[in-house]
Design a protein around this motif. Structure first.
Motif, PDB file in Angstrom:
ATOM      1  N   LYS A 183       0.830  -1.208   0.000  1.00 48.47           N
ATOM      2  CA  LYS A 183       0.000   0.000   0.000  1.00 48.47           C
ATOM      3  C   LYS A 183       0.864   1.258   0.000  1.00 48.47           C
ATOM      4  O   LYS A 183       0.580   2.221  -0.712  1.00 48.47           O
ATOM      5  N   LEU A 184       1.916   1.242   0.782  1.00 48.72           N
ATOM      6  CA  LEU A 184       2.820   2.386   0.825  1.00 48.72           C
ATOM      7  C   LEU A 184       3.441   2.623  -0.538  1.00 48.72           C
ATOM      8  O   LEU A 184       3.516   3.762  -1.018  1.00 48.72           O
ATOM      9  N   GLN A 185       3.877   1.563  -1.189  1.00 49.17           N
ATOM     10  CA  GLN A 185       4.498   1.696  -2.510  1.00 49.17           C
ATOM     11  C   GLN A 185       3.517   2.218  -3.548  1.00 49.17           C
ATOM     12  O   GLN A 185       3.878   3.013  -4.417  1.00 49.17           O
ATOM     13  N   GLU A 186       2.255   1.783  -3.468  1.00 47.74           N
ATOM     14  CA  GLU A 186       1.246   2.255  -4.418  1.00 47.74           C
ATOM     15  C   GLU A 186       1.037   3.765  -4.303  1.00 47.74           C
ATOM     16  O   GLU A 186       1.014   4.490  -5.313  1.00 47.74           O
ATOM     17  N   TYR A 187       0.882   4.250  -3.068  1.00 46.66           N
ATOM     18  CA  TYR A 187       0.610   5.679  -2.864  1.00 46.66           C
ATOM     19  C   TYR A 187       1.851   6.528  -3.137  1.00 46.66           C
ATOM     20  O   TYR A 187       1.744   7.651  -3.640  1.00 46.66           O
ATOM     21  N   LEU A 188       3.014   5.985  -2.826  1.00 42.60           N
ATOM     22  CA  LEU A 188       4.249   6.699  -3.155  1.00 42.60           C
ATOM     23  C   LEU A 188       4.399   6.834  -4.665  1.00 42.60           C
ATOM     24  O   LEU A 188       4.812   7.888  -5.170  1.00 42.60           O
ATOM     25  N   LEU A 189       4.084   5.786  -5.362  1.00 46.14           N
ATOM     26  CA  LEU A 189       4.176   5.830  -6.817  1.00 46.14           C
ATOM     27  C   LEU A 189       3.184   6.832  -7.396  1.00 46.14           C
ATOM     28  O   LEU A 189       3.507   7.591  -8.319  1.00 46.14           O
ATOM     29  N   GLN A 223       1.980   6.327 -16.632  1.00 43.72           N
ATOM     30  CA  GLN A 223       3.245   6.053 -15.939  1.00 43.72           C
ATOM     31  C   GLN A 223       3.022   5.110 -14.763  1.00 43.72           C
ATOM     32  O   GLN A 223       3.795   4.173 -14.561  1.00 43.72           O
ATOM     33  N   TYR A 224       1.940   5.349 -14.018  1.00 43.82           N
ATOM     34  CA  TYR A 224       1.659   4.519 -12.832  1.00 43.82           C
ATOM     35  C   TYR A 224       1.455   3.061 -13.234  1.00 43.82           C
ATOM     36  O   TYR A 224       2.067   2.148 -12.656  1.00 43.82           O
ATOM     37  N   ASN A 225       0.595   2.826 -14.213  1.00 41.86           N
ATOM     38  CA  ASN A 225       0.261   1.447 -14.598  1.00 41.86           C
ATOM     39  C   ASN A 225       1.455   0.720 -15.199  1.00 41.86           C
ATOM     40  O   ASN A 225       1.600  -0.496 -15.018  1.00 41.86           O
ATOM     41  N   LEU A 226       2.301   1.452 -15.895  1.00 38.57           N
ATOM     42  CA  LEU A 226       3.496   0.836 -16.469  1.00 38.57           C
ATOM     43  C   LEU A 226       4.421   0.341 -15.361  1.00 38.57           C
ATOM     44  O   LEU A 226       4.958  -0.773 -15.421  1.00 38.57           O
ATOM     45  N   GLN A 227       4.600   1.162 -14.328  1.00 41.29           N
ATOM     46  CA  GLN A 227       5.506   0.796 -13.244  1.00 41.29           C
ATOM     47  C   GLN A 227       4.887  -0.207 -12.270  1.00 41.29           C
ATOM     48  O   GLN A 227       5.576  -1.073 -11.744  1.00 41.29           O
ATOM     49  N   ILE A 228       3.576  -0.109 -12.053  1.00 44.31           N
ATOM     50  CA  ILE A 228       2.926  -1.021 -11.106  1.00 44.31           C
ATOM     51  C   ILE A 228       2.850  -2.419 -11.687  1.00 44.31           C
ATOM     52  O   ILE A 228       2.838  -3.425 -10.966  1.00 44.31           O
ATOM     53  N   LYS A 229       2.794  -2.490 -13.026  1.00 42.62           N
ATOM     54  CA  LYS A 229       2.758  -3.797 -13.688  1.00 42.62           C
ATOM     55  C   LYS A 229       4.030  -4.570 -13.418  1.00 42.62           C
ATOM     56  O   LYS A 229       4.025  -5.794 -13.279  1.00 42.62           O
ATOM     57  N   GLN A 230       5.138  -3.861 -13.350  1.00 40.28           N
ATOM     58  CA  GLN A 230       6.428  -4.495 -13.071  1.00 40.28           C
ATOM     59  C   GLN A 230       6.466  -5.073 -11.653  1.00 40.28           C
ATOM     60  O   GLN A 230       7.268  -5.960 -11.352  1.00 40.28           O
ATOM     61  N   LEU A 231       5.614  -4.571 -10.764  1.00 43.98           N
ATOM     62  CA  LEU A 231       5.532  -5.077  -9.389  1.00 43.98           C
ATOM     63  C   LEU A 231       4.416  -6.105  -9.238  1.00 43.98           C
ATOM     64  O   LEU A 231       4.076  -6.512  -8.119  1.00 43.98           O
ATOM     65  N   GLN A 243      -8.178   9.541  -6.416  1.00 36.45           N
ATOM     66  CA  GLN A 243      -8.515   9.246  -5.027  1.00 36.45           C
ATOM     67  C   GLN A 243      -7.265   8.996  -4.189  1.00 36.45           C
ATOM     68  O   GLN A 243      -7.171   9.421  -3.030  1.00 36.45           O
ATOM     69  N   LYS A 244      -6.294   8.320  -4.780  1.00 40.68           N
ATOM     70  CA  LYS A 244      -5.026   8.093  -4.076  1.00 40.68           C
ATOM     71  C   LYS A 244      -4.329   9.428  -3.797  1.00 40.68           C
ATOM     72  O   LYS A 244      -3.780   9.653  -2.714  1.00 40.68           O
ATOM     73  N   LEU A 245      -4.358  10.312  -4.789  1.00 39.91           N
ATOM     74  CA  LEU A 245      -3.712  11.616  -4.623  1.00 39.91           C
ATOM     75  C   LEU A 245      -4.428  12.458  -3.566  1.00 39.91           C
ATOM     76  O   LEU A 245      -3.784  13.189  -2.815  1.00 39.91           O
TER      77      LEU A 245
END
Length: 477
Positions: A183-189, A223-231, A243-245
């Motif tokens: 969760k922390l990584q998602e919101y940081l991203l 950008q978010y979806n590209l990087q989150i896919k790698q995780l 909403q996250k922002l």
């Protein structure tokens, strides 16, 4: 922070001076006119405490303007302003990198030019400490002045996110937001994508930053979806990113403009809630000690969570968000929202005032909000004084439990001449760490609640230790 002024004459005739604006070193300067004046009157007042002298000066000023007594009172409150400045400085220095103790002190010292205005609602007849009342006011004044000068309160929500680096963002989301792991990584991203894709260079200096439009959000989501896919985590929509922002904004606002829970001079919420339930028969001076005893006994009879809330407010200077986070670690079913905590605090105070009504057998439905405001102020000051005394007793016990060599070392370190070296300034704080740990543990046991080892709590305890040293090592004969 060595403050020592060892005599009544010094306390009413000396003022803080910062010789170098680039550090936190300060010294005392004597006003010779004030020194001569207090020396000539000391024989008449020598059997009185500093607080009694200060109250007499305040009474005189409120009845008739007296510049000399006004300046004496300003001098007396210099130490109080220093402690408030230290509290706010420790609270904000990590967020505001260029903040100095001098700036915090100067922000409060402006209020001391007219001490009668600062203390206008202080009730002389109740014989509570002027310094305690003044500190609660100065804490709020200094904090608000610093924020106003930095224009943090003037930033729009979206502009606030751009002012915070990603390292600080991680700290905010962890401490204020309670996030961890994925969760922390998602919101940081999400925060990083916002910083990378919302161009602000065209925004005029004094124009607030508006909410990102659909084009901006689309760039961020890509950008978010590209990087989150790698995780190996789930992609999101623009609305979900938004909403996250917004959650990031809420946590950033809490971190940079924390909602304090020290009582405010113009806070009428409790008065409005109870304005038809109390009378003004409490103003009789001979009853003040009895009323204060009722307040303390009622506080002692509160459950451990209620006591912990007020200890966190009046001793550790925690924000509402921090109090909620800490208590939930021991009591997971504790309230989650700040408005709920505000209601809880008012409920605690109302129960104490109701106890006064019950014991004193006072008639109900005969008073106005204006008439009960002094009682609410008295309640806050009494609890503040009681908690500080209890903390000092706890500190003294911990200090006495040290062996003679440790006690001697701390006393020697305290009396060492402090120079401009930041290294030496921080050394005394480090020497207290074992004592800080012991006090935090004993306070946790006293309140039956877990108190984490975090910087703001350690700093608050350390300030209490140094205030204790000021009294313990420098008793006025």
């Amino acid at each position: 922070m060595k403050i020592t002024r060892n005599s009544i004459v010094d306390k009413f005739s000396t003022f803080v001076f910062f010789p170098d604006e680039n550090n936190n070193f300060f010294c005392w300067q004597t006003d010779l006119l004030l020194k001569r004046n207090i020396e000539t009157s000391i024989t008449e007042k020598q059997k009185q405490s500093c607080e009694k002298i200060a109250r007499s000066f305040l009474s005189s000023i409120l009845n008739k303007h007296d510049k000399i007594k006004q300046n004496h009172l300003s001098a007396y409150l210099q130490e109080t302003c220093l402690w408030s400045a230290r509290i706010i400085y420790e609270r904000l220095c990590l967020t505001l990198k260029l903040l100095t103790l001098e700036e915090c002190f100067s922000s409060g010292n402006l209020a001391l030019i007219q001490p009668e205005k600062l203390l206008k609602n202080y009730q002389v007849k109740y014989r509570t400490k002027i310094t305690t009342y003044a500190q609660t006011r100065l804490n709020t004044i200094i904090k608000d002045t610093i924020y106003r000068n930095r224009q943090w309160k003037l930033l729009s929500d979206w502009g606030l996110l751009t002012k915070i680096g990603i390292k600080r963002a991680e700290s905010i989301l962890t401490i204020q937001g309670g996030l961890k792991d994925n969760k922390l990584q998602e919101y940081l991203l999400a925060w990083q994508c916002y910083l990378d894709n919302y161009q602000t260079c065209g925004i005029r200096k004094h124009k607030v930053l508006s909410e990102p439009n659909s084009t901006h959000l689309q760039l961020m989501v890509q950008q978010y979806n590209l990087q989150i896919k790698q995780l190996n985590q789930t992609p999101i929509t623009p609305d979900e990113l938004k909403q996250k922002l917004k959650f990031c904004i809420e946590m950033a606002r809490l971190a940079t403009n924390p909602i304090t829970v020290m009582y405010e001079e113009n806070d009428h919420s409790l008065i409005e809630e109870n304005s038809n339930n109390y009378i003004d028969d409490l103003a009789i001076e001979k009853e003040s000690q009895e009323i204060k005893s009722i307040i303390i006994n009622s506080f002692q009879n509160q459950d451990s969570v209620n006591q912990a809330i007020l200890y966190f407010i009046f001793s550790l200077n925690l924000t509402q968000g921090e109090i909620i986070t800490i208590i939930n670690q021991t009591h997971p079913d504790f309230i989650k929202q700040q408005y709920q905590l505000s209601r809880k605090i008012n409920s605690i105070k109302k129960s104490i005032i109701d106890e006064i009504i019950k014991i004193k057998n006072l008639p109900q439905n005969q008073t106005s909000a204006k008439e009960i405001k002094p009682l609410i102020s008295l309640l806050d000051v009494c609890i503040q004084e009681y908690i500080e005394d209890e903390i000092f007793i706890l500190i003294e016990k911990c200090y006495q439990n040290l062996n003679s060599e440790q006690q001697k070392y701390l006393k020697q370190e305290y009396f060492k001449e402090i120079n401009n070296s930041s290294k030496e300034k921080n050394s005394f704080k480090g020497n207290n760490q074992n004592l800080v740990d012991n006090i935090r543990e004993k306070l946790a046991n006293k309140l039956n609640i877990f108190i984490p080892q975090i910087s703001i709590i350690n700093s608050s305890i350390n300030i209490q230790i140094q205030k204790f040293y000021e009294k313990y090592f420098n008793q006025i004969k």
